[in-house]
Design a protein around this motif. Sequence first.
Motif, mmCIF file in Angstrom:
data_model
loop_
_atom_site.group_PDB
_atom_site.id
_atom_site.type_symbol
_atom_site.label_atom_id
_atom_site.label_comp_id
_atom_site.label_asym_id
_atom_site.label_seq_id
_atom_site.Cartn_x
_atom_site.Cartn_y
_atom_site.Cartn_z
ATOM 1 N N SER A 83 67.485 -36.127 -16.114
ATOM 2 C CA SER A 83 66.157 -36.981 -15.166
ATOM 3 C C SER A 83 65.351 -36.054 -15.347
ATOM 4 O O SER A 83 64.622 -36.830 -15.781
ATOM 5 C CB SER A 83 66.433 -38.199 -14.847
ATOM 6 O OG SER A 83 68.081 -38.923 -14.781
ATOM 7 N N ASP A 84 64.951 -35.589 -14.863
ATOM 8 C CA ASP A 84 63.923 -34.676 -14.528
ATOM 9 C C ASP A 84 63.701 -33.747 -15.407
ATOM 10 O O ASP A 84 62.846 -33.045 -15.588
ATOM 11 C CB ASP A 84 64.538 -33.666 -12.645
ATOM 12 C CG ASP A 84 64.860 -34.764 -11.715
ATOM 13 O OD1 ASP A 84 63.746 -36.053 -12.138
ATOM 14 O OD2 ASP A 84 65.003 -34.292 -10.567
ATOM 15 N N ASN A 85 64.628 -33.299 -16.586
ATOM 16 C CA ASN A 85 63.948 -32.367 -17.780
ATOM 17 C C ASN A 85 63.425 -32.378 -18.179
ATOM 18 O O ASN A 85 63.495 -34.039 -19.339
ATOM 19 C CB ASN A 85 65.887 -32.410 -18.234
ATOM 20 C CG ASN A 85 65.581 -30.457 -19.052
ATOM 21 O OD1 ASN A 85 64.335 -30.727 -19.690
ATOM 22 N ND2 ASN A 85 66.616 -30.039 -19.863
ATOM 23 N N PRO A 86 62.062 -32.041 -18.839
ATOM 24 C CA PRO A 86 60.950 -32.717 -19.782
ATOM 25 C C PRO A 86 61.730 -32.521 -20.964
ATOM 26 O O PRO A 86 60.242 -32.375 -21.431
ATOM 27 C CB PRO A 86 59.790 -32.364 -19.264
ATOM 28 C CG PRO A 86 60.581 -30.703 -18.855
ATOM 29 C CD PRO A 86 61.711 -31.068 -17.533
ATOM 30 N N HIS A 87 62.106 -30.987 -21.425
ATOM 31 C CA HIS A 87 62.509 -31.093 -23.107
ATOM 32 C C HIS A 87 63.834 -31.677 -23.018
ATOM 33 O O HIS A 87 64.231 -32.590 -22.402
ATOM 34 C CB HIS A 87 63.443 -29.460 -22.579
ATOM 35 C CG HIS A 87 62.521 -28.511 -21.693
ATOM 36 N ND1 HIS A 87 60.824 -28.135 -21.764
ATOM 37 C CD2 HIS A 87 62.766 -27.680 -20.997
ATOM 38 C CE1 HIS A 87 60.816 -27.485 -21.266
ATOM 39 N NE2 HIS A 87 61.435 -26.897 -20.318
ATOM 40 N N PRO A 88 63.493 -31.501 -24.750
ATOM 41 C CA PRO A 88 64.663 -32.650 -25.556
ATOM 42 C C PRO A 88 66.258 -32.408 -24.787
ATOM 43 O O PRO A 88 66.515 -30.968 -24.327
ATOM 44 C CB PRO A 88 64.279 -32.067 -26.436
ATOM 45 C CG PRO A 88 63.115 -31.764 -27.363
ATOM 46 C CD PRO A 88 62.907 -31.040 -25.646
ATOM 47 N N VAL A 89 66.966 -32.879 -24.579
ATOM 48 C CA VAL A 89 68.479 -33.024 -24.374
ATOM 49 C C VAL A 89 69.276 -33.137 -24.957
ATOM 50 O O VAL A 89 69.792 -33.741 -26.159
ATOM 51 C CB VAL A 89 68.150 -33.648 -22.958
ATOM 52 C CG1 VAL A 89 70.105 -33.623 -22.054
ATOM 53 C CG2 VAL A 89 67.329 -32.996 -21.856
ATOM 54 N N PHE A 90 70.152 -31.758 -24.955
ATOM 55 C CA PHE A 90 71.954 -32.318 -25.787
ATOM 56 C C PHE A 90 72.853 -32.179 -24.577
ATOM 57 O O PHE A 90 72.753 -31.157 -24.439
ATOM 58 C CB PHE A 90 71.919 -31.380 -26.902
ATOM 59 C CG PHE A 90 73.186 -31.477 -27.890
ATOM 60 C CD1 PHE A 90 72.779 -32.091 -28.653
ATOM 61 C CD2 PHE A 90 74.639 -31.116 -27.316
ATOM 62 C CE1 PHE A 90 74.232 -32.418 -29.866
ATOM 63 C CE2 PHE A 90 75.376 -30.593 -28.200
ATOM 64 C CZ PHE A 90 75.615 -31.658 -29.278
ATOM 65 N N VAL A 91 73.938 -32.842 -24.520
ATOM 66 C CA VAL A 91 74.717 -32.772 -22.969
ATOM 67 C C VAL A 91 76.191 -33.337 -24.110
ATOM 68 O O VAL A 91 76.383 -33.942 -24.927
ATOM 69 C CB VAL A 91 75.078 -34.052 -22.391
ATOM 70 C CG1 VAL A 91 75.467 -33.519 -21.501
ATOM 71 C CG2 VAL A 91 73.592 -33.814 -21.334
ATOM 72 N N ALA A 92 77.224 -32.028 -24.264
ATOM 73 C CA ALA A 92 78.555 -31.930 -25.097
ATOM 74 C C ALA A 92 79.766 -31.160 -24.102
ATOM 75 O O ALA A 92 79.151 -30.355 -23.447
ATOM 76 C CB ALA A 92 78.711 -32.051 -26.454
ATOM 77 N N GLY A 93 81.047 -31.857 -24.188
ATOM 78 C CA GLY A 93 82.059 -31.220 -23.745
ATOM 79 C C GLY A 93 83.146 -32.009 -23.761
ATOM 80 O O GLY A 93 82.840 -33.082 -23.832
#
Length: 399
Positions: free
Chosen positions: A310-320
């Motif tokens: 939520s606090d990340n200003p960069h594009p986000v990719f989450v996997a696992g």
Amino acid sequence: MTDHADPLRPAASAPTGPPGPAISGTPPGPPRAGPPRAGLSRPGPGRGRAAVSGALICLTVLWALYSALNLLLSGRWWVWLIPDLVPPVCFVAVPLVLLALAGTAAGRRVRRPLTVVLVLLLFSGLTRSGVNWAALVPGGGPGRAPAGAVKVVSWNTEYWDTTDAPDTFYGYLKAQRADVYLLQEYLAWVDGRPAPLDELARIRREFPGYQVEVLGEQVTLSRFPVVSRTPVGQGGGAGRGASWQEEFEQGKVLRTDLDVRGRPVSFYNVHIPVQLDIERSVLSAGFYGEIRSRDAVRRDHYEALLRDVSDNPHPVFVAGDFNTTPAMRDLDGIRDVLRDALPASATVLPGTWNSDGAGLWRLDWAFTDDLLEVHRYDFDDPRGLSDHQAQRLTVSLPG
């Protein structure tokens, strides 16, 4: 003088009458129906249909109760981690089966109200079933990937190459030709306990030109330059000087910011701990104590991941490997702020675990924010190298 019967005198003839069937040759007729004996009467069709209707009502009530409790307790009470093991597809399959039985075998009186209830249960379970409804829409799906799109592979390796032929294991990984690898279970299993591996030299040899980041049992490989490496949540407290055991127990979310052609993109490598200890007996208090403690750890990792994303200003990719099914509400927070990549897949019912069995559970996930576009999402058979399917995605930065 007493009168005696003469033995030579023929006996008196039997009374004459109409000849019996054995004499006349006429076949015997059916016996006359007598009054029914008590306790031997056969149930009529009405009674059998009533029994079936009663059974269907009981099954519907039980499933409605489970479905309602799933909405109320999943992700909120640690005990519900056990009922949460029901395959998510049941939220569609059970109402459909009961609807079919109600339409053919239920009595007229209960058929209509039973159908209404089952239809409501069916619709309430659509989002919990794990079915990829987008794959059923003709002509749907994302557009073609532009030049320079990023290929990502996320995979729980099941104890790396310790249970496989190492050459086969590394050959499978290299055949994916990914730009970024998010890999879990970089470890061995020795005497019922996790143990560290030391294969960084071979990893670098097998993947020349890739940068390698490791946190406990997680490995991130990248063709792109690494801008920063940040353990999220408990893993951040372990620090660079922590032991492997500390990193393994606390570091379950590894964030790596990569320079993707001049733009920073954050890739999160996630492995949420499994909720059960299958080595313990379900009859022991320790079995349930372990579930309770693991539930607290799982919540902590989810909350830390949600805060960081939520606090990340960069594009986000989450996997696992999240060890969480579509029917479990542990993922609600993540799904509120990120998008599941599943609509980009052509798989109708993804089951990433157990790849050696029925594959009824999707435990592996991939999410992005609005700054990344997913063009392709596939699930790959690990060919016996792991009990988890590999996730393969193609993503791009709009503009």
